[in-house]
Design a protein around this motif. Structure first.
Motif, PDB file in Angstrom:
ATOM      1  N   CYS A 127       0.830  -1.211   0.000  1.00 54.82           N
ATOM      2  CA  CYS A 127       0.000   0.000   0.000  1.00 54.82           C
ATOM      3  C   CYS A 127       0.864   1.261   0.000  1.00 54.82           C
ATOM      4  O   CYS A 127       0.516   2.269  -0.624  1.00 54.82           O
ATOM      5  CB  CYS A 127      -0.901   0.039   1.238  1.00 54.82           C
ATOM      6  N   SER A 128       1.960   1.207   0.726  1.00 55.32           N
ATOM      7  CA  SER A 128       2.785   2.385   0.971  1.00 55.32           C
ATOM      8  C   SER A 128       3.312   3.007  -0.323  1.00 55.32           C
ATOM      9  O   SER A 128       3.890   2.319  -1.166  1.00 55.32           O
ATOM     10  CB  SER A 128       3.959   1.996   1.873  1.00 55.32           C
ATOM     11  N   GLY A 129       3.086   4.303  -0.460  1.00 52.54           N
ATOM     12  CA  GLY A 129       3.678   5.047  -1.561  1.00 52.54           C
ATOM     13  C   GLY A 129       3.047   4.830  -2.921  1.00 52.54           C
ATOM     14  O   GLY A 129       3.629   5.204  -3.950  1.00 52.54           O
ATOM     15  N   THR A 130       1.864   4.248  -2.975  1.00 55.53           N
ATOM     16  CA  THR A 130       1.255   3.992  -4.283  1.00 55.53           C
ATOM     17  C   THR A 130      -0.255   4.192  -4.222  1.00 55.53           C
ATOM     18  O   THR A 130      -0.859   4.185  -3.147  1.00 55.53           O
ATOM     19  CB  THR A 130       1.586   2.560  -4.758  1.00 55.53           C
ATOM     20  N   THR A 131      -0.875   4.369  -5.373  1.00 56.49           N
ATOM     21  CA  THR A 131      -2.318   4.568  -5.460  1.00 56.49           C
ATOM     22  C   THR A 131      -3.007   3.285  -5.901  1.00 56.49           C
ATOM     23  O   THR A 131      -2.364   2.342  -6.358  1.00 56.49           O
ATOM     24  CB  THR A 131      -2.652   5.679  -6.465  1.00 56.49           C
ATOM     25  N   VAL A 132      -4.310   3.287  -5.785  1.00 56.17           N
ATOM     26  CA  VAL A 132      -5.095   2.144  -6.240  1.00 56.17           C
ATOM     27  C   VAL A 132      -4.876   1.910  -7.735  1.00 56.17           C
ATOM     28  O   VAL A 132      -4.714   0.766  -8.188  1.00 56.17           O
ATOM     29  CB  VAL A 132      -6.593   2.372  -5.948  1.00 56.17           C
ATOM     30  N   GLU A 133      -4.843   2.985  -8.504  1.00 60.40           N
ATOM     31  CA  GLU A 133      -4.633   2.861  -9.948  1.00 60.40           C
ATOM     32  C   GLU A 133      -3.260   2.276 -10.258  1.00 60.40           C
ATOM     33  O   GLU A 133      -3.127   1.400 -11.129  1.00 60.40           O
ATOM     34  CB  GLU A 133      -4.781   4.231 -10.616  1.00 60.40           C
ATOM     35  N   PHE A 159       1.355   5.474  10.089  1.00 58.49           N
ATOM     36  CA  PHE A 159       1.284   5.286   8.638  1.00 58.49           C
ATOM     37  C   PHE A 159       0.284   6.251   8.020  1.00 58.49           C
ATOM     38  O   PHE A 159      -0.850   6.374   8.482  1.00 58.49           O
ATOM     39  CB  PHE A 159       0.872   3.848   8.327  1.00 58.49           C
ATOM     40  N   THR A 160       0.730   6.922   6.957  1.00 59.38           N
ATOM     41  CA  THR A 160      -0.135   7.836   6.225  1.00 59.38           C
ATOM     42  C   THR A 160      -0.264   7.334   4.797  1.00 59.38           C
ATOM     43  O   THR A 160       0.736   7.308   4.062  1.00 59.38           O
ATOM     44  CB  THR A 160       0.438   9.265   6.200  1.00 59.38           C
ATOM     45  N   PRO A 161      -1.446   6.899   4.377  1.00 58.12           N
ATOM     46  CA  PRO A 161      -1.576   6.375   3.014  1.00 58.12           C
ATOM     47  C   PRO A 161      -1.395   7.472   1.976  1.00 58.12           C
ATOM     48  O   PRO A 161      -1.686   8.645   2.225  1.00 58.12           O
ATOM     49  CB  PRO A 161      -3.006   5.816   2.978  1.00 58.12           C
ATOM     50  N   THR A 162      -0.885   7.090   0.833  1.00 61.88           N
ATOM     51  CA  THR A 162      -0.798   8.001  -0.294  1.00 61.88           C
ATOM     52  C   THR A 162      -2.206   8.404  -0.715  1.00 61.88           C
ATOM     53  O   THR A 162      -3.132   7.588  -0.656  1.00 61.88           O
ATOM     54  CB  THR A 162      -0.078   7.296  -1.467  1.00 61.88           C
TER      55      THR A 162
END
Length: 318
Positions: free
Chosen positions: A98-104, A135-138
């Motif tokens: 999950c870290s550093g990336t988007t769903v797309e 943790f802070t999601p992108t």
């Protein structure tokens, strides 16, 4: 063949797997392939490749202040996985995080992996930024591994994240997750942490790999509690040999695991890194033999800064 099938097919044999880092940006693959060459003769069951998306670094400006930037130090996980699979004909398992990336962006990763014929994944949240408290999601990304699992499940069912159908669905992905015998650093307690592991299993996780540990009693206790909670998937122990003196303080801080007193007492007697490395080999060999004696036939090795030590341990276990 997915990992669960590999484990089941080889359940009566003693197997090992290991984890690799992609090369630093601008570096070649020589060191990576040299690591594989040192271990492939012993017949690893599969190879994991970590994923490192963008992370924060600080650059000093002319006025003396610092600018916070996001960079990506270790790109290329998917390409590295494909190269290893092609060159060595070994199952590869890239980390999808999950870290550093988007769903797309995750969706594009899944498409690329399908095109390359890579159908095994390890799904993880990923580490928080070094200087962040939590943790802070992108923006546009997932906050939890369970969110990522839900996306992969939908993809396996033939739908993109926006709900549109995939015209030509490929081979569904099989996946594993991480678990923590001494609990995740952000979990309020071990029981809550294990509740989330049960949720990941119920959503489709086929196995779990533990964070590294040095006290087998904690692994055995964790597995017993997991089984009592209805967690039935394989729980593969993750092992990393002690490699140098400084790890007496850095390993517990970085990985949130304790050294048992017996090991800690021996480490402080060491006066050189080589003595610490030899101690690490002896301790890890003992750990693995004890795991084997308790019916654990699959062991996962973390090789960073410890490739030669892992090789010696595996050699002794043959």
């Amino acid at each position: 063949m997915n990992v669960a099938e590999l484990l089941n097919r080889n359940k009566d044999q003693r197997n090992f797997s290991f984890e690799l880092l992609p090369p630093l940006k601008g570096s070649g693959t020589d060191k990576l392939f040299a690591t594989i060459e040192k271990l492939k003769e012993f017949g690893p069951l599969y190879i994991n490749i970590t994923t490192h998306h963008s992370e924060y670094v600080y650059r000093q400006l002319d006025n003396g202040q610092f600018e916070r930037l996001r960079i990506r130090r270790r790109p290329g996980t998917i390409a590295i996985a494909a190269a290893i699979q092609q060159r060595y004909d070994l199952p590869v398992i890239p980390h999808v995080i999950c870290s550093g990336t988007t769903v797309e962006q995750t969706e594009y990763e899944l498409l690329d992996l399908q095109f390359l014929g890579i159908s095994n994944l390890l799904l993880l949240r990923g580490d928080k930024a070094r200087d962040d408290r939590s943790f802070t999601p992108t923006e546009g990304g997932h906050a939890h591994t369970t969110d990522l699992i839900a996306q992969v499940n939908r993809f396996n069912e033939g739908f993109f994240a926006d709900g549109s159908p995939i015209k030509c669905p490929g081979t569904p992905f099989g996946y594993g997750v991480a678990c923590y015998p001494e609990k995740h650093e952000e979990a309020p307690n071990l029981e809550m942490d294990m509740k989330y592991l049960r949720q990941k299993q119920d959503m489709g996780a086929q196995y779990a790999v533990t964070q590294l540990f040095y006290d087998n009693r904690k692994y055995f206790s964790f597995v017993d509690k997991a089984r009592q909670m209805g967690i039935t998937i394989p729980i593969i122990p993750g092992i990393k040999p002690l490699a140098k003196l400084s790890q007496l303080t850095t390993v517990p801080k970085t990985f949130h695991c304790d050294f048992p007193q017996e090991l800690a007492s021996e480490i402080v007697k060491c006066t050189t890194d080589e003595q610490a490395r030899q101690l690490g080999i002896e301790w890890t060999t003992h750990q693995c033999r004890e795991l084997y004696a308790h019916g654990v036939n699959n062991i996962h090795f973390y090789t960073v800064s410890a490739v030669d030590s892992v090789r010696e341990v595996v050699r002794r276990l043959q």
